[in-house]
Design a protein around this motif. Structure first.
Motif, PDB file in Angstrom:
ATOM      1  N   PRO A 113       0.966  -1.274  -0.058  1.00  0.00           N
ATOM      2  CA  PRO A 113       0.133   0.037  -0.099  1.00  0.00           C
ATOM      3  C   PRO A 113       0.790   1.152  -0.096  1.00  0.00           C
ATOM      4  N   ALA A 114       0.424   2.086  -0.826  1.00  0.00           N
ATOM      5  CA  ALA A 114       1.121   3.596  -0.821  1.00  0.00           C
ATOM      6  C   ALA A 114       0.959   4.159   0.633  1.00  0.00           C
ATOM      7  N   PRO A 115       2.098   4.960   0.996  1.00  0.00           N
ATOM      8  CA  PRO A 115       2.186   5.501   2.385  1.00  0.00           C
ATOM      9  C   PRO A 115       1.022   6.614   2.292  1.00  0.00           C
ATOM     10  N   LYS A 116       0.304   6.547   3.407  1.00  0.00           N
ATOM     11  CA  LYS A 116      -0.613   7.625   3.476  1.00  0.00           C
ATOM     12  C   LYS A 116       0.078   9.110   3.583  1.00  0.00           C
ATOM     13  N   SER A 117      -0.604  10.095   2.700  1.00  0.00           N
ATOM     14  CA  SER A 117       0.010  11.174   2.768  1.00  0.00           C
ATOM     15  C   SER A 117      -0.459  11.937   3.732  1.00  0.00           C
ATOM     16  N   ARG A 118       0.224  12.890   4.206  1.00  0.00           N
ATOM     17  CA  ARG A 118      -0.104  13.983   5.106  1.00  0.00           C
ATOM     18  C   ARG A 118      -0.280  15.046   4.700  1.00  0.00           C
ATOM     19  N   SER A 119      -0.371  15.280   3.228  1.00  0.00           N
ATOM     20  CA  SER A 119      -0.539  16.669   2.624  1.00  0.00           C
ATOM     21  C   SER A 119      -1.947  17.135   2.845  1.00  0.00           C
ATOM     22  N   THR A 120      -2.326  18.362   2.877  1.00  0.00           N
ATOM     23  CA  THR A 120      -3.677  19.028   3.238  1.00  0.00           C
ATOM     24  C   THR A 120      -3.898  19.926   1.799  1.00  0.00           C
ATOM     25  N   GLU A 121      -5.183  20.043   1.679  1.00  0.00           N
ATOM     26  CA  GLU A 121      -5.663  21.135   0.803  1.00  0.00           C
ATOM     27  C   GLU A 121      -5.570  22.629   1.624  1.00  0.00           C
TER      28      GLU A 121
END
Length: 110
Positions: free
Chosen positions: A46-54
């Motif tokens: 699984p791809a690592p969960k992104s911590r990016s936000t809008e």
């Protein structure tokens, strides 16, 4: 040549009297073994969960005290904030002054 270190002296005597250690021999892998390895399907990771936000708009109290526009020196009147995960979590701010100039400010969150 005189060796001052004890273990180096012992190894040099061993190599002179017994010769260098024999090399290890590994028989080649069988064709069946290689075919079995090539037939394995990699399990999906699984791809690592992104911590990016809008980007979210900044409130007036969050704009107070921020760096002024580098072109006209006016304080920012609007701006946004977002977190961007590019292997390292970055805090990205975008600002705009009353004259319409825009600038950004990014930090590593630290």
């Amino acid at each position: 040549m005189t060796l001052r270190c004890g273990w180096m002296s012992r190894w040099s005597v061993r190599i002179r009297t017994r010769g260098a250690p024999d090399t290890m021999y590994s028989p080649p892998a069988s064709v069946d073994h290689i075919a079995a390895l090539l037939a394995l399907k990699p399990s999906p990771v699984p791809a690592p969960k992104s911590r990016s936000t809008e980007p979210r708009p900044l409130a007036a109290y969050e704009l107070a005290g921020r760096e002024p526009c580098w072109q006209c020196g006016e304080p920012p009147v609007e701006g946004t904030h977002a977190w961007d995960d590019r292997g390292q979590l970055l805090s990205n701010h975008t600002f705009k002054c009353a004259a319409g100039h825009g600038w950004t400010h990014s930090t590593d969150g630290g």
